[in-house]
Design an enzyme around this catalytic site. Structure first.
Site, mmCIF file in Angstrom:
data_model
loop_
_atom_site.group_PDB
_atom_site.id
_atom_site.type_symbol
_atom_site.label_atom_id
_atom_site.label_comp_id
_atom_site.label_asym_id
_atom_site.label_seq_id
_atom_site.Cartn_x
_atom_site.Cartn_y
_atom_site.Cartn_z
ATOM 1 N N ARG A 132 -28.659 2.021 -22.898
ATOM 2 C CA ARG A 132 -27.942 3.028 -23.699
ATOM 3 C C ARG A 132 -27.699 2.400 -25.059
ATOM 4 N NH1 ARG A 132 -25.213 5.825 -26.664
ATOM 5 N NH2 ARG A 132 -23.859 7.544 -26.112
ATOM 6 N N GLU B 203 -27.449 15.879 -26.360
ATOM 7 C CA GLU B 203 -27.732 15.944 -24.926
ATOM 8 C C GLU B 203 -28.823 16.989 -24.680
ATOM 9 O OE1 GLU B 203 -26.423 13.661 -22.988
ATOM 10 O OE2 GLU B 203 -25.206 12.943 -24.664
ATOM 11 N N ARG C 272 -25.364 1.191 -17.079
ATOM 12 C CA ARG C 272 -26.370 1.111 -18.138
ATOM 13 C C ARG C 272 -25.985 -0.046 -19.055
ATOM 14 N NH1 ARG C 272 -25.913 7.071 -20.572
ATOM 15 N NH2 ARG C 272 -23.781 6.283 -20.647
#
Length: 142
Positions: free
Chosen positions: A49, A57, A91
Protein backbone atom coordinates in the site's frame (compact mmCIF):
# COMPACT_ATOMS: atom_id res chain seq x y z
CA UNK A 1 41.74 0.31 31.26
CA UNK A 2 39.68 -2.72 30.21
CA UNK A 3 36.60 -1.20 31.83
CA UNK A 4 37.15 2.02 29.90
CA UNK A 5 37.36 0.12 26.60
CA UNK A 6 34.13 -1.75 27.37
CA UNK A 7 32.42 1.54 28.22
CA UNK A 8 33.59 3.14 24.94
CA UNK A 9 32.47 0.08 22.97
CA UNK A 10 29.01 0.14 24.59
CA UNK A 11 28.62 3.87 23.94
CA UNK A 12 29.59 3.38 20.28
CA UNK A 13 27.11 0.55 19.78
CA UNK A 14 24.26 2.48 21.43
CA UNK A 15 24.90 5.44 19.10
CA UNK A 16 24.31 3.36 15.94
CA UNK A 17 20.80 4.10 14.65
CA UNK A 18 18.57 1.09 14.18
CA UNK A 19 16.49 1.37 11.03
CA UNK A 20 12.81 0.44 11.19
CA UNK A 21 12.52 0.30 7.43
CA UNK A 22 12.83 -2.69 5.16
CA UNK A 23 13.85 -2.50 1.51
CA UNK A 24 12.37 -4.96 -0.99
CA UNK A 25 13.27 -5.32 -4.66
CA UNK A 26 10.91 -7.06 -7.03
CA UNK A 27 8.30 -6.74 -9.75
CA UNK A 28 4.67 -5.69 -9.58
CA UNK A 29 2.60 -8.70 -10.62
CA UNK A 30 -0.92 -7.44 -9.87
CA UNK A 31 -2.26 -3.90 -9.58
CA UNK A 32 -5.17 -3.85 -7.12
CA UNK A 33 -6.00 -0.15 -7.45
CA UNK A 34 -4.20 3.17 -7.78
CA UNK A 35 -2.37 2.85 -4.47
CA UNK A 36 -2.12 -0.91 -3.85
CA UNK A 37 -0.33 -3.71 -5.70
CA UNK A 38 1.28 -7.11 -5.25
CA UNK A 39 5.08 -7.26 -5.39
CA UNK A 40 6.87 -10.51 -6.20
CA UNK A 41 10.26 -10.89 -4.53
CA UNK A 42 11.74 -14.25 -5.47
CA UNK A 43 8.83 -16.59 -4.74
CA UNK A 44 7.28 -14.40 -2.02
CA UNK A 45 4.29 -12.18 -2.71
CA UNK A 46 3.91 -8.94 -0.72
CA UNK A 47 0.79 -6.73 -0.70
CA UNK A 48 2.01 -3.13 -0.88
CA UNK A 49 0.00 0.00 0.00
CA UNK A 50 1.66 3.23 -1.12
CA UNK A 51 2.49 5.50 1.80
CA UNK A 52 1.20 9.05 2.10
CA UNK A 53 -1.26 8.94 -0.79
CA UNK A 54 -4.84 7.90 -1.45
CA UNK A 55 -6.18 6.95 -4.88
CA UNK A 56 -9.80 6.56 -6.01
CA UNK A 57 -11.53 3.36 -4.92
CA UNK A 58 -13.03 0.96 -7.46
CA UNK A 59 -16.45 2.64 -7.64
CA UNK A 60 -15.13 6.22 -7.65
CA UNK A 61 -14.46 8.38 -10.70
CA UNK A 62 -10.98 7.95 -12.20
CA UNK A 63 -10.33 4.66 -10.35
CA UNK A 64 -9.47 2.84 -13.59
CA UNK A 65 -7.26 5.69 -14.79
CA UNK A 66 -5.39 5.72 -11.48
CA UNK A 67 -4.94 1.94 -11.56
CA UNK A 68 -3.72 2.09 -15.17
CA UNK A 69 -1.21 4.83 -14.36
CA UNK A 70 0.25 2.79 -11.50
CA UNK A 71 0.52 -0.21 -13.86
CA UNK A 72 2.22 1.95 -16.48
CA UNK A 73 4.70 3.39 -13.97
CA UNK A 74 5.59 -0.11 -12.69
CA UNK A 75 5.56 -1.78 -16.13
CA UNK A 76 7.91 -4.77 -15.88
CA UNK A 77 10.65 -2.91 -14.02
CA UNK A 78 12.67 -3.97 -11.03
CA UNK A 79 11.06 -1.84 -8.32
CA UNK A 80 12.48 -0.69 -5.00
CA UNK A 81 9.98 -0.69 -2.16
CA UNK A 82 10.91 1.00 1.12
CA UNK A 83 8.56 -0.42 3.75
CA UNK A 84 7.91 1.96 6.64
CA UNK A 85 4.97 0.28 8.38
CA UNK A 86 2.37 -2.49 8.22
CA UNK A 87 -1.36 -1.71 8.40
CA UNK A 88 -4.16 -3.60 10.14
CA UNK A 89 -4.77 -5.59 6.92
CA UNK A 90 -1.11 -6.72 6.98
CA UNK A 91 -0.31 -4.69 3.87
CA UNK A 92 3.16 -3.20 3.83
CA UNK A 93 3.00 0.60 3.79
CA UNK A 94 5.78 1.79 1.53
CA UNK A 95 7.43 4.29 -0.73
CA UNK A 96 7.85 2.99 -4.27
CA UNK A 97 10.72 3.80 -6.64
CA UNK A 98 11.16 2.71 -10.25
CA UNK A 99 14.43 1.55 -11.86
CA UNK A 100 15.41 5.20 -12.49
CA UNK A 101 14.76 6.04 -8.80
CA UNK A 102 11.62 8.08 -9.57
CA UNK A 103 9.33 8.25 -6.53
CA UNK A 104 6.10 6.69 -7.83
CA UNK A 105 3.97 7.82 -4.85
CA UNK A 106 4.73 11.45 -5.73
CA UNK A 107 4.33 10.86 -9.48
CA UNK A 108 0.76 9.59 -9.00
CA UNK A 109 -0.09 12.77 -7.09
CA UNK A 110 1.65 15.03 -9.63
CA UNK A 111 -0.35 13.46 -12.45
CA UNK A 112 -3.62 14.01 -10.56
CA UNK A 113 -4.36 10.31 -10.02
CA UNK A 114 -3.97 10.33 -6.22
CA UNK A 115 -4.21 12.76 -3.34
CA UNK A 116 -1.81 13.50 -0.51
CA UNK A 117 -3.30 11.47 2.36
CA UNK A 118 -3.04 14.22 4.98
CA UNK A 119 -4.67 12.09 7.68
CA UNK A 120 -1.62 9.79 7.70
CA UNK A 121 1.14 11.92 6.19
CA UNK A 122 2.68 15.33 6.79
CA UNK A 123 5.12 14.96 3.90
CA UNK A 124 5.73 18.40 2.34
CA UNK A 125 6.76 16.97 -1.05
CA UNK A 126 3.45 15.17 -1.41
CA UNK A 127 1.52 18.25 -0.24
CA UNK A 128 3.33 20.41 -2.81
CA UNK A 129 2.79 17.80 -5.54
CA UNK A 130 -0.96 17.93 -4.87
CA UNK A 131 -0.93 21.75 -5.05
CA UNK A 132 0.92 21.58 -8.38
CA UNK A 133 -1.55 19.03 -9.78
CA UNK A 134 -4.51 21.16 -8.69
CA UNK A 135 -2.93 24.26 -10.26
CA UNK A 136 -2.31 22.38 -13.50
CA UNK A 137 -5.95 21.24 -13.53
CA UNK A 138 -7.12 24.81 -12.91
CA UNK A 139 -4.81 26.22 -15.62
CA UNK A 140 -6.22 23.70 -18.13
CA UNK A 141 -9.73 24.89 -17.34
CA UNK A 142 -10.94 21.57 -15.94
Amino acid sequence: MRLLLIYILLMTISAIPISRTTVLKGKAVKIIDGDTFDLLVGTTLHRIRLAGIDAPEKKQDFSNASKQLLAQLCNGQLLTVVVTDVDRNKRKIAELYDAQKKWINKELVLQGMAWHFKQYSSNRELANAELLARKKEWDCGL
